[in-house]
Enzyme design. Structure first.
Site, PDB file in Angstrom:
ATOM      1  N   ASP A  58     -10.047   3.145   1.743  1.00 35.93           N
ATOM      2  CA  ASP A  58     -10.251   2.526   3.072  1.00 35.93           C
ATOM      3  C   ASP A  58     -10.916   3.516   4.028  1.00 35.93           C
ATOM      4  OD1 ASP A  58      -9.210  -0.079   2.780  1.00 35.93           O
ATOM      5  OD2 ASP A  58      -7.160   0.639   2.991  1.00 35.93           O
ATOM      6  N   LYS A  76       0.803  -1.233   0.000  1.00 36.32           N
ATOM      7  CA  LYS A  76       0.000   0.000   0.000  1.00 36.32           C
ATOM      8  C   LYS A  76       0.836   1.284   0.000  1.00 36.32           C
ATOM      9  CE  LYS A  76      -4.238  -1.706   2.137  1.00 36.32           C
ATOM     10  NZ  LYS A  76      -5.297  -1.435   3.110  1.00 36.32           N
ATOM     11  N   GLY A  82      -1.982   2.216  14.107  1.00 39.30           N
ATOM     12  CA  GLY A  82      -1.295   1.592  12.970  1.00 39.30           C
ATOM     13  C   GLY A  82      -1.793   2.164  11.653  1.00 39.30           C
TER      14      GLY A  82
HETATM   15  N1  LIG Z   1     -12.380  -3.714   7.878  1.00 37.54           N
HETATM   16  C1  LIG Z   1     -11.455  -3.289   7.048  1.00 37.54           C
HETATM   17  O1  LIG Z   1     -11.735  -2.927   5.901  1.00 37.54           O
HETATM   18  C2  LIG Z   1     -10.035  -3.229   7.526  1.00 37.54           C
HETATM   19  C3  LIG Z   1      -9.104  -2.425   6.818  1.00 37.54           C
HETATM   20  C4  LIG Z   1      -7.793  -2.382   7.310  1.00 37.54           C
HETATM   21  C5  LIG Z   1      -7.437  -3.105   8.426  1.00 37.54           C
HETATM   22  N2  LIG Z   1      -8.367  -3.885   9.053  1.00 37.54           N
HETATM   23  C6  LIG Z   1      -7.993  -4.658  10.267  1.00 37.54           C
HETATM   24  O2  LIG Z   1      -7.515  -3.733  11.230  1.00 37.54           O
HETATM   25  C7  LIG Z   1      -6.508  -4.334  12.039  1.00 37.54           C
HETATM   26  C8  LIG Z   1      -5.271  -3.442  12.075  1.00 37.54           C
HETATM   27  O3  LIG Z   1      -4.740  -3.325  10.768  1.00 37.54           O
HETATM   28  P1  LIG Z   1      -3.506  -2.331  10.454  1.00 37.54           P
HETATM   29  O4  LIG Z   1      -3.255  -2.446   9.001  1.00 37.54           O
HETATM   30  O5  LIG Z   1      -3.732  -0.976  11.045  1.00 37.54           O
HETATM   31  O6  LIG Z   1      -2.320  -3.048  11.264  1.00 37.54           O
HETATM   32  P2  LIG Z   1      -0.989  -2.385  11.875  1.00 37.54           P
HETATM   33  O7  LIG Z   1      -0.568  -1.215  11.089  1.00 37.54           O
HETATM   34  O8  LIG Z   1      -0.060  -3.529  12.074  1.00 37.54           O
HETATM   35  O9  LIG Z   1      -1.462  -1.850  13.343  1.00 37.54           O
HETATM   36  C9  LIG Z   1      -1.840  -2.762  14.347  1.00 37.54           C
HETATM   37  C10 LIG Z   1      -2.369  -1.995  15.557  1.00 37.54           C
HETATM   38  O10 LIG Z   1      -2.827  -2.936  16.532  1.00 37.54           O
HETATM   39  C11 LIG Z   1      -2.103  -2.737  17.760  1.00 37.54           C
HETATM   40  N3  LIG Z   1      -1.913  -4.034  18.423  1.00 37.54           N
HETATM   41  C12 LIG Z   1      -1.516  -5.186  17.851  1.00 37.54           C
HETATM   42  N4  LIG Z   1      -1.479  -6.184  18.763  1.00 37.54           N
HETATM   43  C13 LIG Z   1      -1.847  -5.604  19.960  1.00 37.54           C
HETATM   44  C14 LIG Z   1      -2.007  -6.094  21.275  1.00 37.54           C
HETATM   45  N5  LIG Z   1      -1.762  -7.374  21.572  1.00 37.54           N
HETATM   46  N6  LIG Z   1      -2.422  -5.247  22.243  1.00 37.54           N
HETATM   47  C15 LIG Z   1      -2.690  -3.944  21.950  1.00 37.54           C
HETATM   48  N7  LIG Z   1      -2.552  -3.416  20.713  1.00 37.54           N
HETATM   49  C16 LIG Z   1      -2.141  -4.235  19.735  1.00 37.54           C
HETATM   50  C17 LIG Z   1      -0.816  -2.098  17.355  1.00 37.54           C
HETATM   51  O11 LIG Z   1      -0.232  -1.430  18.445  1.00 37.54           O
HETATM   52  P3  LIG Z   1       1.345  -1.076  18.463  1.00 37.54           P
HETATM   53  O12 LIG Z   1       1.493   0.204  17.703  1.00 37.54           O
HETATM   54  O13 LIG Z   1       1.674  -0.955  19.886  1.00 37.54           O
HETATM   55  O14 LIG Z   1       2.059  -2.231  17.788  1.00 37.54           O
HETATM   56  C18 LIG Z   1      -1.322  -1.137  16.255  1.00 37.54           C
HETATM   57  O15 LIG Z   1      -1.940  -0.011  16.830  1.00 37.54           O
HETATM   58  C19 LIG Z   1      -6.275  -5.734  11.447  1.00 37.54           C
HETATM   59  O16 LIG Z   1      -7.023  -6.662  12.197  1.00 37.54           O
HETATM   60  C20 LIG Z   1      -6.846  -5.620  10.038  1.00 37.54           C
HETATM   61  O17 LIG Z   1      -7.334  -6.852   9.545  1.00 37.54           O
HETATM   62  C21 LIG Z   1      -9.649  -3.948   8.636  1.00 37.54           C
END
Ligand SMILES: NC(=O)c1ccc[n+]([C@@H]2O[C@H](COP(=O)([O-])OP(=O)(O)OC[C@H]3O[C@@H](n4cnc5c(N)ncnc54)[C@H](OP(=O)(O)O)[C@@H]3O)[C@@H](O)[C@H]2O)c1
Length: 287
Positions: A108, A72, A134
């Protein structure tokens, strides 16, 4: 699309991995429902081949593409034009090929906002608690601040939340509060909140018994939006429902971003219900 013909227009998705994507099912169902001669294919593209894959779009006259993890951000440097929102967010999930001119968009975050509004929830003037800082949180925080919401961001890594809050404040001239992620802060933030958005991956498969918010903090007047879509009903949403809160699942956002991409490629209004039904079915098949 009843069958592939010499005139069939091709769309697709690039990512690595891409096998689990629900987008092919969602878009092909939408093309069929509207009788459009389009087909949507998954393309697994590794990082080293990204530039060649984008050049191939032009060569093969692929009309539109979705972009998923891990491309992305990297894909932006291979495009001709960037939509201002995609540029601001720093991530592209949709490419439109207009006679060889490739423009990158981010659907998104607008998909998230459109989903909220389709449920008659207007962010303007609302107090919104965002969990996570994130990639997904960035677009969502930008679009909500742009729509006039007041934000509180809590993230496990506080420095990441502070960086995001500083960007939001600078671009949208809005004060964004950042608090450390603990139960006491969460209770205080949720006390004055209208909407809670979970953008962390907590609760996603395989960790489905985890939740980012203790059940006791969930209240009936809260709208709880969990962007995790696998499982469709996360523990957070289950407990929010039980507490009497209104809930929105992550599949709605996924469909929302897909619908906006579909409209850019076809010029037609996306059949949202058809797309959601196809995504639910694909998710069930995924197990
Ligand atoms: N519905 C949709 O269309 C859509 C679109 C995009 C993403 N998503 C979903 O959204 C989620 C995040 O995606 P992303 O792309 O933003 O991922 P990312 O950039 O890797 O960010 C992950 C986030 O989750 C936090 N996190 C991970 N494990 C954790 C834990 N055990 N305890 C507390 N915080 C935790 C991270 O905190 P830290 O900064 O401390 O690591 C960070 O804030 C995923 O499940 C993805 O499938 C859904």
């Amino acid at each position: 699309m009843s069958s592939i013909t010499g005139k069939t227009k091709v769309c697709g998705i690039i990512g690595d991995p891409v096998e689990h994507s629900m987008s092919p099912a969602m878009h092909n169902a939408a093309f069929r429902a509207l009788g459009l001669d389009y087909a949507y294919l998954p393309f697994r593209v590794c990082r080293e081949e990204l530039q060649n894959a984008v050049a191939g779009l032009r060569a093969l006259n692929v009309v539109g593409l979705n972009v998923t993890i891990p491309h992305k951000v990297a894909v932006m440097s291979f495009l001709d034009k960037l939509d201002p929102l995609a540029e601001r967010i720093g991530a592209v999930n949709t490419i439109v090929n207009d006679d060889g001119v490739l423009t990158g968009y981010n659907t998104d975050a607008p998909g998230f906002l459109q989903t909220m509004r389709s449920k008659n929830i207007e962010p303007e003037g609302k107090n919104i608690v965002i969990l996570g800082a994130g990639g997904a949180s960035k677009g969502i925080s930008f679009i909500l601040a742009g729509a006039g919401a007041s934000l509180v961001i809590l993230n496990r890594t506080r420095s990441r939340a502070e960086e995001l809050a500083a960007q939001v404040s600078q671009i949208y001239q809005r004060q964004v509060e950042v608090v450390a992620l603990n139960k006491k802060n969460m209770a205080r933030a949720l006390d004055g909140a209208d909407i809670l958005v979970n953008t962390t991956s907590v609760g996603m498969v395989p960790g489905i018994e985890q939740t980012p918010v203790p059940a006791g903090l969930l209240k009936p007047r809260l709208v709880v939006f969990d962007i995790v879509y696998n499982p469709l009903e996360t523990r957070l949403l289950r407990e929010a429902k039980a507490a009497g809160a209104r809930t929105i699942d992550g599949l709605d956002m996924l469909v929302g971003q897909g619908a906006l991409a579909f409209e850019k490629w076809t010029g037609q209004k996306a059949p949202l219900a058809v797309m959601k039904q196809a995504a639910v079915k694909a998710l069930k098949n995924e197990g």
